[in-house]
Design a protein around this motif. Sequence first.
Motif, short mmCIF file in Angstrom:
data_model
loop_
_atom_site.label_atom_id
_atom_site.label_comp_id
_atom_site.label_asym_id
_atom_site.label_seq_id
_atom_site.Cartn_x
_atom_site.Cartn_y
_atom_site.Cartn_z
N GLU A 225 0.92 -1.00 -0.06
CA GLU A 225 -0.46 0.24 -0.06
C GLU A 225 0.78 0.72 0.30
O GLU A 225 0.67 2.57 -1.03
CB GLU A 225 -0.36 -0.36 1.48
CG GLU A 225 -2.37 -1.15 0.81
CD GLU A 225 -3.22 -0.83 0.22
OE1 GLU A 225 -3.02 0.40 -0.17
OE2 GLU A 225 -3.51 -1.76 -0.67
N LEU A 226 1.86 1.02 0.78
CA LEU A 226 3.06 2.49 0.80
C LEU A 226 3.73 2.86 -0.69
O LEU A 226 3.74 3.45 -0.43
CB LEU A 226 4.34 1.57 2.01
CG LEU A 226 4.96 3.05 1.80
CD1 LEU A 226 4.41 4.61 1.71
CD2 LEU A 226 6.39 2.58 2.33
N SER A 227 3.61 1.22 -0.95
CA SER A 227 4.20 1.42 -2.78
C SER A 227 3.17 2.28 -3.78
O SER A 227 3.86 3.04 -4.28
CB SER A 227 4.75 0.37 -3.20
OG SER A 227 5.30 0.57 -5.01
N LYS A 228 1.63 2.00 -3.35
CA LYS A 228 0.99 2.60 -4.20
C LYS A 228 1.37 4.33 -4.57
O LYS A 228 0.50 4.16 -4.53
CB LYS A 228 0.00 1.40 -4.16
CG LYS A 228 -1.52 1.77 -4.99
CD LYS A 228 -2.54 0.92 -4.74
CE LYS A 228 -3.50 1.49 -5.63
NZ LYS A 228 -4.45 2.80 -5.57
N TYR A 229 0.56 4.60 -2.79
CA TYR A 229 0.76 5.88 -2.72
C TYR A 229 1.90 6.70 -3.31
O TYR A 229 1.36 7.19 -3.50
CB TYR A 229 0.73 5.43 -1.51
CG TYR A 229 1.59 7.06 -0.48
CD1 TYR A 229 -0.05 8.38 -0.22
CD2 TYR A 229 2.39 7.64 0.40
CE1 TYR A 229 0.23 9.36 0.06
CE2 TYR A 229 2.24 8.64 0.79
CZ TYR A 229 1.29 10.15 0.58
OH TYR A 229 1.56 10.74 1.24
#
Length: 301
Positions: A225-229
């Motif tokens: 999720e951090l990567s997507k953000y």
Amino acid sequence: MNIIDELISSISTQENSITDILIRTKILAFELKNETLKTWIENELNGYNTKDKLPSYRVLPCQVIGRVSNGYSTANNYPIPLIGLDKDITKMLNTINFTESISGIEALCDMSESKKIGLNVLPNMYPYLSRDFDNGFVIEYARKEISVVQVIQIVTAVKSKLLDFLLELKETVGNNNVENFSIKKEIISSLLNSAVFGNNTTIIVGNDNSQNVKIEANIINNFEELSKYLTDNKVEKEDIEELSAIIDIDNQDSEKKEYGSKVKGWVNKMISKAMDGSWTIGLAAAGKVLADGISKYYGWK
């Protein structure tokens, strides 16, 4: 009197604001059907996107000052030495990029109660800047500082450069009305680039705004999720992969909510990329994106 003469006369009169003059110059840009002139005027009136190449007159030198202390002694307004730092970080700290609209810059100068304008240095830079201090001194606060007089010169530069362009254009057009005069857009662009930017600069035409995407998902210990953000905020894949390799093994201090040395180094690199334009996001937005994303990953927010 044709529109070129009217604009030249307006610039020469102190009663007319540069914002009003630029708005009237938009009429000329549409009559000339020149996208380069339109884009420059829009940028000056509405502010520059971070991906746009800022004119040199909007990149001003500054000084970094701050408060340093070792717990016993404190020095305020202390000039922070930048000798020996990474050249990209030195460039970032030595300059301030003014992307605001020309009216915003005028208002900033008018509202300043002192003769200085300051921009805070991100706190995660303090340990890096303190590394060569002796006797236990560390930076507690730092800001980039510039004189109001320097900032006012941006407004003066826009007036002067617009006047140079109009005088060159008048010499090219002669006494003809613009609407009755056929002139190649390449010639107009060449005159504008020469007067405003210098012959080797090209204005980027378009309006591709930088984005700042909020975190909607729960990203605590969830690097996917951090990567997507980060991806949504235009961080490149290689940079995300670099963060992935260090974020869980960097000995962060959760009690003090401080990053480990490797993540700090990664953050500093990303701030440098925001400053030089290789990461297409504003400096303030960059700091918020990184702080929000990493802090929420660690569960600190």
